[in-house]
Design a protein around this motif. Sequence first.
Motif, PDB file in Angstrom:
ATOM      1  N   THR A  88     -10.575  -8.795   6.379  1.00 29.51           N
ATOM      2  CA  THR A  88     -10.224  -9.097   4.985  1.00 29.51           C
ATOM      3  C   THR A  88      -9.785  -7.845   4.230  1.00 29.51           C
ATOM      4  N   GLN A  89     -10.337  -6.676   4.592  1.00 31.51           N
ATOM      5  CA  GLN A  89      -9.913  -5.439   3.948  1.00 31.51           C
ATOM      6  C   GLN A  89      -8.431  -5.173   4.192  1.00 31.51           C
ATOM      7  N   PHE A  90      -7.980  -5.394   5.412  1.00 31.17           N
ATOM      8  CA  PHE A  90      -6.563  -5.161   5.727  1.00 31.17           C
ATOM      9  C   PHE A  90      -5.662  -6.151   4.995  1.00 31.17           C
ATOM     10  N   LEU A  91      -6.076  -7.405   4.922  1.00 29.82           N
ATOM     11  CA  LEU A  91      -5.274  -8.395   4.214  1.00 29.82           C
ATOM     12  C   LEU A  91      -5.119  -8.009   2.747  1.00 29.82           C
ATOM     13  N   GLU A  92      -6.173  -7.480   2.167  1.00 33.33           N
ATOM     14  CA  GLU A  92      -6.123  -7.044   0.772  1.00 33.33           C
ATOM     15  C   GLU A  92      -5.279  -5.772   0.636  1.00 33.33           C
ATOM     16  N   ALA A  93      -5.449  -4.846   1.576  1.00 41.12           N
ATOM     17  CA  ALA A  93      -4.739  -3.563   1.497  1.00 41.12           C
ATOM     18  C   ALA A  93      -3.231  -3.726   1.657  1.00 41.12           C
ATOM     19  N   ALA A  94      -2.801  -4.783   2.346  1.00 36.24           N
ATOM     20  CA  ALA A  94      -1.363  -4.997   2.545  1.00 36.24           C
ATOM     21  C   ALA A  94      -0.635  -5.190   1.222  1.00 36.24           C
ATOM     22  N   LYS A  95      -1.345  -5.669   0.211  1.00 39.93           N
ATOM     23  CA  LYS A  95      -0.710  -5.958  -1.075  1.00 39.93           C
ATOM     24  C   LYS A  95      -0.255  -4.700  -1.796  1.00 39.93           C
ATOM     25  N   THR A  96      -0.931  -3.581  -1.560  1.00 40.55           N
ATOM     26  CA  THR A  96      -0.611  -2.352  -2.305  1.00 40.55           C
ATOM     27  C   THR A  96      -0.018  -1.263  -1.428  1.00 40.55           C
ATOM     28  N   SER A  97       0.021  -1.456  -0.121  1.00 42.33           N
ATOM     29  CA  SER A  97       0.560  -0.427   0.769  1.00 42.33           C
ATOM     30  C   SER A  97       2.069  -0.300   0.588  1.00 42.33           C
ATOM     31  N   LYS A  98       2.590   0.863   0.976  1.00 40.66           N
ATOM     32  CA  LYS A  98       4.003   1.161   0.719  1.00 40.66           C
ATOM     33  C   LYS A  98       4.726   1.562   2.004  1.00 40.66           C
ATOM     34  N   SER A  99       6.020   1.289   2.033  1.00 38.74           N
ATOM     35  CA  SER A  99       6.857   1.640   3.174  1.00 38.74           C
ATOM     36  C   SER A  99       7.044   3.157   3.249  1.00 38.74           C
ATOM     37  N   THR A 100       7.327   3.631   4.457  1.00 34.38           N
ATOM     38  CA  THR A 100       7.628   5.062   4.626  1.00 34.38           C
ATOM     39  C   THR A 100       9.113   5.356   4.398  1.00 34.38           C
ATOM     40  N   LEU A 101       9.908   4.331   4.121  1.00 38.42           N
ATOM     41  CA  LEU A 101      11.302   4.595   3.779  1.00 38.42           C
ATOM     42  C   LEU A 101      11.348   5.423   2.502  1.00 38.42           C
ATOM     43  N   VAL A 102      12.191   6.440   2.490  1.00 42.59           N
ATOM     44  CA  VAL A 102      12.301   7.329   1.330  1.00 42.59           C
ATOM     45  C   VAL A 102      13.266   6.694   0.337  1.00 42.59           C
ATOM     46  N   GLU A 103      12.757   6.324  -0.825  1.00 41.66           N
ATOM     47  CA  GLU A 103      13.547   5.569  -1.792  1.00 41.66           C
ATOM     48  C   GLU A 103      14.844   6.307  -2.171  1.00 41.66           C
ATOM     49  N   GLY A 104      15.940   5.587  -2.076  1.00 42.23           N
ATOM     50  CA  GLY A 104      17.235   6.187  -2.384  1.00 42.23           C
ATOM     51  C   GLY A 104      17.852   6.917  -1.205  1.00 42.23           C
ATOM     52  N   PHE A 105      17.054   7.123  -0.165  1.00 42.83           N
ATOM     53  CA  PHE A 105      17.512   7.835   1.040  1.00 42.83           C
ATOM     54  C   PHE A 105      17.076   7.039   2.285  1.00 42.83           C
ATOM     55  N   GLU A 106      17.123   5.705   2.188  1.00 41.77           N
ATOM     56  CA  GLU A 106      16.503   4.866   3.212  1.00 41.77           C
ATOM     57  C   GLU A 106      17.009   5.162   4.616  1.00 41.77           C
ATOM     58  N   THR A 107      18.322   5.264   4.786  1.00 40.84           N
ATOM     59  CA  THR A 107      18.859   5.475   6.130  1.00 40.84           C
ATOM     60  C   THR A 107      18.654   6.898   6.624  1.00 40.84           C
ATOM     61  N   GLU A 108      18.203   7.767   5.742  1.00 43.34           N
ATOM     62  CA  GLU A 108      17.939   9.156   6.140  1.00 43.34           C
ATOM     63  C   GLU A 108      16.455   9.466   6.177  1.00 43.34           C
ATOM     64  N   SER A 109      15.641   8.413   6.128  1.00 45.32           N
ATOM     65  CA  SER A 109      14.187   8.615   6.080  1.00 45.32           C
ATOM     66  C   SER A 109      13.671   9.377   7.297  1.00 45.32           C
ATOM     67  N   LYS A 110      14.147   9.015   8.482  1.00 44.49           N
ATOM     68  CA  LYS A 110      13.612   9.647   9.685  1.00 44.49           C
ATOM     69  C   LYS A 110      13.880  11.151   9.718  1.00 44.49           C
TER      70      LYS A 110
END
Length: 430
Positions: free
Chosen positions: A372-394
């Motif tokens: 249940t902790q993981f199900l709750e945590a999914a709501k606030t977790s964030k992607s590692t894509l760098v905003e505005g630089f998505e295709t250059e994130s890696k």
Amino acid sequence: MKLNHAHPSRRARALRITGIAAVAAIALAGCSASGDAGAGGDAGGELTFSNWQFLEDGKGPIIWDAVKDYTGPNDNIELTKVEIPFANYADKLSTELGAGGGPDVMVLQDSQFASLVDAGVLEPLDDIADELGDSLNNTNEAGFFQDGQYGFNWERPTYNTVIYNKDVFAELGLEVPTTFDEFLTTAETIKSELGIAGFAGRHQTAEIDGWTLEMANWIYGFGGELSDGKKLTIDKAENVEAVEAFLETFESGVAPIGDDASTFRAKFGQGQVGMMFENSGVATTITSNPDNVVNGENMGAAPLPLANAGSNSQLIIAVNANSKNKEAAKDFVRWVLGEEGQTAIRAGLGASAMATDVEPDADFLAKNPWATQFLEAAKTSKSTLVEGFETESKPIWREVLTAVEDLRVNGGDVKSKLADVQKTLEAELG
């Protein structure tokens, strides 16, 4: 459903990052994909489905069992799994897709997904999004990129959680830490009292993709970001604080140096590690392995002991634009996103967020109260894509983590090092 779009001016640079093979794929996509695209959904035959999770202990067989009997709407499809180890999954798929080949359907990490959309090798799936409408939840925004729906949420394992060995905590009378200082003290107590690792995590560029997800926990947890959406912010104060805390943890001796993820996760399963910042997929894998001493009953899960929410690993199901059986591939995606598919796959994805709000099995939740902790945590977790630089994130994360690894091995001033990274990336990316 919408996702942040890559700035149009960066498309050319993204193609360079994706590689020559991917650029070549654009031409191939233009000539070979048209041969059978839209030729009808009843062609039948073999449908290849690639997913590195098929090779994961415990979890892999459950996922394959959930989908293997799929035969399509006309009962004439034979699903074949394509097994590629995670360590070279992204490179191998990019090479194959770039050459006009590859599986019909595939599961991708979001960073690779964005680059492949930009390279034109993934099939638009807007029609499926329109058909399924409100049955899909907002995690599918991750599959919307550059004004189109090119994929859907296969699994969102959140890293926004600390898992711990409840038996170790009970033996030492420890409380679950809620701050970084408490976390480090707890890890040091476990190490000094029991002689086992108080904490374990990735810390080497040899595991660059996995370490990105874990390091993002530290960066986001301390309130940092690698961009403000318009420009890079590599050397901002919160990022410096996060890297200093990460280095302090490994310098303290509580975490093993040199262990890769497979090694320290196996040690956790055998009761030789006290805590890890882990994702829901790994938690499911650990607790479903009957050979482990850590199981659903004695594994605990709690919010990260940091001030802010951490990261997630967004996995996206997508269709090869060059598939010879494209309509059958899209039918399979429809099945995955429907009630039958979601219910079947849920058994293998444990506590991860899925494309719909299908609940985990009640018996699973009863045997795995940590979920249940993981199900709750999914709501606030964030992607590692760098905003505005998505295709250059890696490449951005690679530059940052290379600097962090150098600091861990050779020492140095964190603020100055990150400032150098900022200048390097600004010069390269403009």
